[in-house]
Design a protein around this motif. Structure first.
Motif, PDB file in Angstrom:
ATOM      1  N   ALA A   6       0.922  -1.079  -0.041  1.00 41.97           N
ATOM      2  CA  ALA A   6      -0.041  -0.123   0.078  1.00 41.97           C
ATOM      3  C   ALA A   6       0.848   1.277   0.040  1.00 41.97           C
ATOM      4  N   SER A   7       1.767   0.970   0.749  1.00 37.03           N
ATOM      5  CA  SER A   7       2.591   2.133   0.960  1.00 37.03           C
ATOM      6  C   SER A   7       3.585   2.460  -0.513  1.00 37.03           C
ATOM      7  N   LEU A   8       3.961   1.426  -1.264  1.00 33.67           N
ATOM      8  CA  LEU A   8       4.636   1.429  -2.356  1.00 33.67           C
ATOM      9  C   LEU A   8       3.775   2.316  -3.427  1.00 33.67           C
ATOM     10  N   ARG A   9       2.321   1.761  -3.360  1.00 33.21           N
ATOM     11  CA  ARG A   9       1.499   2.375  -4.249  1.00 33.21           C
ATOM     12  C   ARG A   9       1.246   4.121  -3.977  1.00 33.21           C
ATOM     13  N   THR A  10       1.152   4.238  -2.760  1.00 30.12           N
ATOM     14  CA  THR A  10       0.934   5.682  -2.628  1.00 30.12           C
ATOM     15  C   THR A  10       1.981   6.348  -2.804  1.00 30.12           C
ATOM     16  N   ALA A  11       3.364   6.007  -2.385  1.00 28.20           N
ATOM     17  CA  ALA A  11       4.553   6.632  -2.991  1.00 28.20           C
ATOM     18  C   ALA A  11       4.708   6.826  -4.353  1.00 28.20           C
ATOM     19  N   LYS A  12       4.435   5.687  -5.068  1.00 28.01           N
ATOM     20  CA  LYS A  12       4.640   6.012  -6.623  1.00 28.01           C
ATOM     21  C   LYS A  12       3.593   6.911  -6.950  1.00 28.01           C
ATOM     22  N   SER A  13       2.436   6.965  -6.425  1.00 25.86           N
ATOM     23  CA  SER A  13       1.490   8.011  -7.067  1.00 25.86           C
ATOM     24  C   SER A  13       2.006   9.340  -6.864  1.00 25.86           C
ATOM     25  N   TYR A  14       2.521   9.538  -5.546  1.00 33.57           N
ATOM     26  CA  TYR A  14       3.134  10.846  -5.263  1.00 33.57           C
ATOM     27  C   TYR A  14       4.208  11.411  -6.115  1.00 33.57           C
ATOM     28  N   ILE A  15       5.257  10.496  -6.308  1.00 29.78           N
ATOM     29  CA  ILE A  15       6.502  10.735  -7.155  1.00 29.78           C
ATOM     30  C   ILE A  15       6.026  11.043  -8.600  1.00 29.78           C
ATOM     31  N   ASP A  16       5.252  10.120  -9.209  1.00 27.58           N
ATOM     32  CA  ASP A  16       4.840  10.228 -10.539  1.00 27.58           C
ATOM     33  C   ASP A  16       4.083  11.572 -10.872  1.00 27.58           C
ATOM     34  N   MET A  17       3.323  12.037  -9.825  1.00 32.35           N
ATOM     35  CA  MET A  17       2.764  13.392  -9.763  1.00 32.35           C
ATOM     36  C   MET A  17       3.687  14.379  -9.903  1.00 32.35           C
ATOM     37  N   VAL A  18       4.545  14.325  -8.894  1.00 29.69           N
ATOM     38  CA  VAL A  18       5.684  15.456  -8.691  1.00 29.69           C
ATOM     39  C   VAL A  18       6.413  15.668  -9.994  1.00 29.69           C
ATOM     40  N   LYS A  19       6.790  14.513 -10.581  1.00 25.89           N
ATOM     41  CA  LYS A  19       7.796  14.536 -11.678  1.00 25.89           C
ATOM     42  C   LYS A  19       6.759  15.143 -12.894  1.00 25.89           C
ATOM     43  N   LEU A  20       5.634  14.917 -12.966  1.00 28.48           N
ATOM     44  CA  LEU A  20       4.637  15.291 -14.087  1.00 28.48           C
ATOM     45  C   LEU A  20       4.816  16.809 -13.772  1.00 28.48           C
ATOM     46  N   VAL A  21       4.204  17.370 -12.904  1.00 30.29           N
ATOM     47  CA  VAL A  21       3.975  18.857 -12.771  1.00 30.29           C
ATOM     48  C   VAL A  21       5.480  19.459 -12.665  1.00 30.29           C
ATOM     49  N   ARG A  22       6.395  19.046 -12.100  1.00 30.31           N
ATOM     50  CA  ARG A  22       7.759  19.495 -11.849  1.00 30.31           C
ATOM     51  C   ARG A  22       8.714  18.855 -12.502  1.00 30.31           C
ATOM     52  N   PRO A  23       8.926  18.780 -13.827  1.00 29.08           N
ATOM     53  CA  PRO A  23       9.830  17.937 -14.832  1.00 29.08           C
ATOM     54  C   PRO A  23      11.090  18.315 -14.440  1.00 29.08           C
ATOM     55  N   ASN A  24      11.366  19.749 -14.122  1.00 31.19           N
ATOM     56  CA  ASN A  24      12.971  19.963 -14.133  1.00 31.19           C
ATOM     57  C   ASN A  24      13.311  20.258 -12.734  1.00 31.19           C
TER      58      ASN A  24
END
Length: 192
Positions: free
Chosen positions: A134-152
């Protein structure tokens, strides 16, 4: 929360940098409890009237824990509704940023527009995860969102917490990190 509180204390006391811990987990916040303080006012009061929040009022709402550490505690009362628009939370955090060089925000576990905005507006993001699915899924969601919104920007920092709990199945830290594409900055073993 415990990690945020300890990191804030270390920055304030070891580095002698004025630091404010802001607990935004309104119904369940533990900041006052962990520092043995029961503030009569706090972050909920600031959120209820952000237009009144100036340096003088903010000074009254903050609890001075040490010379360099201030606490902006949540009320930890479950019978109130704490939802506000994201701009309200941002204006309160801006007021804190004006008076303190280091601000650590402890976000709640629920997801809402203001939580997302606060997370994405942060200078540094630290995700604390336990080595389970569950924590892996949540962490992956956060990281993917941050990378998408803040690509640089660099990816969020990852802290693995409670590794090695006896008799609990867990994902090895190496596999957890590989799935996320982020090397943990710190891995904290379980300590009964």
């Amino acid at each position: 929360s415990t990690l945020a509180h300890n990191v804030g204390w270390c920055i304030a006391e070891s580095l002698q940098i004025n630091t404010t811990l802001v607990d935004l987990d309104m119904p369940y916040g533990t900041l006052g409890l962990n520092f043995n303080e029961e503030p009569s006012q706090g972050v909920a009061d600031a959120l209820s009237a952000p237009e009144r929040l100036d340096d003088v009022l903010l000074d009254r709402l903050l609890v001075k824990a040490t010379e360099h550490l201030s606490l902006f505690a949540a009320p930890a009362i479950v019978d109130r509704n704490y939802e506000s628009d994201p701009a309200t939370f941002e204006s309160v955090l801006d007021a804190v940023r004006r008076v303190t060089p280091c601000v650590i925000v402890d976000l709640p576990h629920h997801w809402s527009p203001w939580v997302k905005q606060t997370l994405l507006a942060s200078d540094d993001i630290v995700i604390v995860a336990t080595p389970d699915l569950a924590s892996l899924r949540t962490a992956k969601s956060y990281i993917d969102m941050v990378k998408l919104v803040r690509p640089n920007d660099p990816p969020p920092k990852l802290v693995m917490n409670q590794t090695g709990v006896p008799k609990r199945p867990e994902i090895p830290v190496k596999d957890f990190a590989e799935t996320l594409g982020v090397t943990p900055s710190l891995s904290l073993p379980f300590d009964p």
